[in-house]
Scaffold this motif. Sequence first.
Motif, PDB file in Angstrom:
ATOM      1  N   ASP A  84       0.994  -1.069   0.031  1.00  0.00           N
ATOM      2  CA  ASP A  84      -0.412   0.780  -0.016  1.00  0.00           C
ATOM      3  C   ASP A  84       0.811   1.281  -0.320  1.00  0.00           C
ATOM      4  OD1 ASP A  84      -2.725  -1.682   0.019  1.00  0.00           O
ATOM      5  OD2 ASP A  84      -2.293  -1.322   2.183  1.00  0.00           O
ATOM      6  N   GLY A  85       2.080   0.787  -0.107  1.00  0.00           N
ATOM      7  CA  GLY A  85       2.969   2.117  -0.363  1.00  0.00           C
ATOM      8  C   GLY A  85       3.171   2.787   1.216  1.00  0.00           C
ATOM      9  N   HIS A  86       3.267   2.389   2.353  1.00  0.00           N
ATOM     10  CA  HIS A  86       3.748   2.504   3.177  1.00  0.00           C
ATOM     11  C   HIS A  86       5.094   1.940   4.000  1.00  0.00           C
ATOM     12  CE1 HIS A  86      -0.394   2.008   3.960  1.00  0.00           C
ATOM     13  NE2 HIS A  86      -0.254   3.810   4.474  1.00  0.00           N
ATOM     14  N   VAL A  87       5.821   3.566   4.702  1.00  0.00           N
ATOM     15  CA  VAL A  87       6.507   3.101   4.850  1.00  0.00           C
ATOM     16  C   VAL A  87       7.069   1.861   6.326  1.00  0.00           C
ATOM     17  CG1 VAL A  87       9.725   3.251   5.521  1.00  0.00           C
ATOM     18  CG2 VAL A  87       8.372   4.141   3.146  1.00  0.00           C
ATOM     19  N   THR A  88       8.198   1.014   6.390  1.00  0.00           N
ATOM     20  CA  THR A  88       7.807   0.610   7.797  1.00  0.00           C
ATOM     21  C   THR A  88       9.009  -0.847   8.207  1.00  0.00           C
ATOM     22  OG1 THR A  88       6.468  -1.728   6.624  1.00  0.00           O
ATOM     23  CG2 THR A  88       5.482   0.020   7.195  1.00  0.00           C
ATOM     24  N   ASP A  89       9.347  -0.595   8.914  1.00  0.00           N
ATOM     25  CA  ASP A  89      10.534  -1.757   9.434  1.00  0.00           C
ATOM     26  C   ASP A  89      10.798  -2.796   8.813  1.00  0.00           C
ATOM     27  OD1 ASP A  89      11.539   0.425  10.870  1.00  0.00           O
ATOM     28  OD2 ASP A  89      11.508   0.187  12.827  1.00  0.00           O
ATOM     29  N   GLU A  90       8.959  -3.507   8.789  1.00  0.00           N
ATOM     30  CA  GLU A  90       8.885  -4.374   8.472  1.00  0.00           C
ATOM     31  C   GLU A  90       9.614  -5.393   7.437  1.00  0.00           C
ATOM     32  OE1 GLU A  90       7.229  -3.995  12.461  1.00  0.00           O
ATOM     33  OE2 GLU A  90       6.981  -2.688  10.206  1.00  0.00           O
TER      34      GLU A  90
END
Length: 231
Positions: A171-177
């Motif tokens: 969805d275009g989200h920047v996450t550590d995972e």
Amino acid sequence: MTIAIIQFGGSNCDLDVLHVLKDVVGVDAELVWYKEHDLDRFEGAVIPGGFSYGDYLRAGAIASRTPIMDSVKKMADEGKPVMGICNGFQILTESGLLNGALATNMYPKFRCEGTYLRVETTDSPFTSAFKEGEVIRVPIAHMEGNFYADEKTLSNMEDEKLVAFRYVDKDGHVTDEVNPNGSQENIAGILNGKRNVMGLMPHPERASESILGSDDGVRMFQSMVEYINNR
């Protein structure tokens, strides 16, 4: 138009890039061995992935010191586009053509998997065929893809929009995972100050035909060709 594909001992994605440029994009491309000194006849260059010199010392360290890299630097100085993929990205940072460094993945393991990338800028010879903020799918295959730069360099890159791609979720989200290697700011690809040199860890040549599961990567090569045609 002819694009050079630079070969070193240990390059192993060179034929993949050759296939994409010649058979998918439809332009002339030529494999060029690292002992070549003159690249004046080429309009652009791709440094492909692999394990140049077995990643001895550091990934890309030895290849960056071969004579052909002086010719690659000359191409870059002339405004010609230069793309470094995976090991090619490592070579570009080691040679000083790009800022930062690529270190061992935060979890020291070879990662070979699909990743989602967010297009951070379309203002480059490699990303003009995309939309800013677009999410694409391109695979990685590396053990030393952990991008690092000091705070001043990172700030400058953000200010000048020199980050080309980031690892994100679908969805275009920047996450550590979804960061596969621990790269600062989830950085997957960067540009130089003149914007005509790009390094990225994911492999666009492995995502250039729908039969491979994604053809998002081919637009990087198409953008590069369009830039050359318009120079």
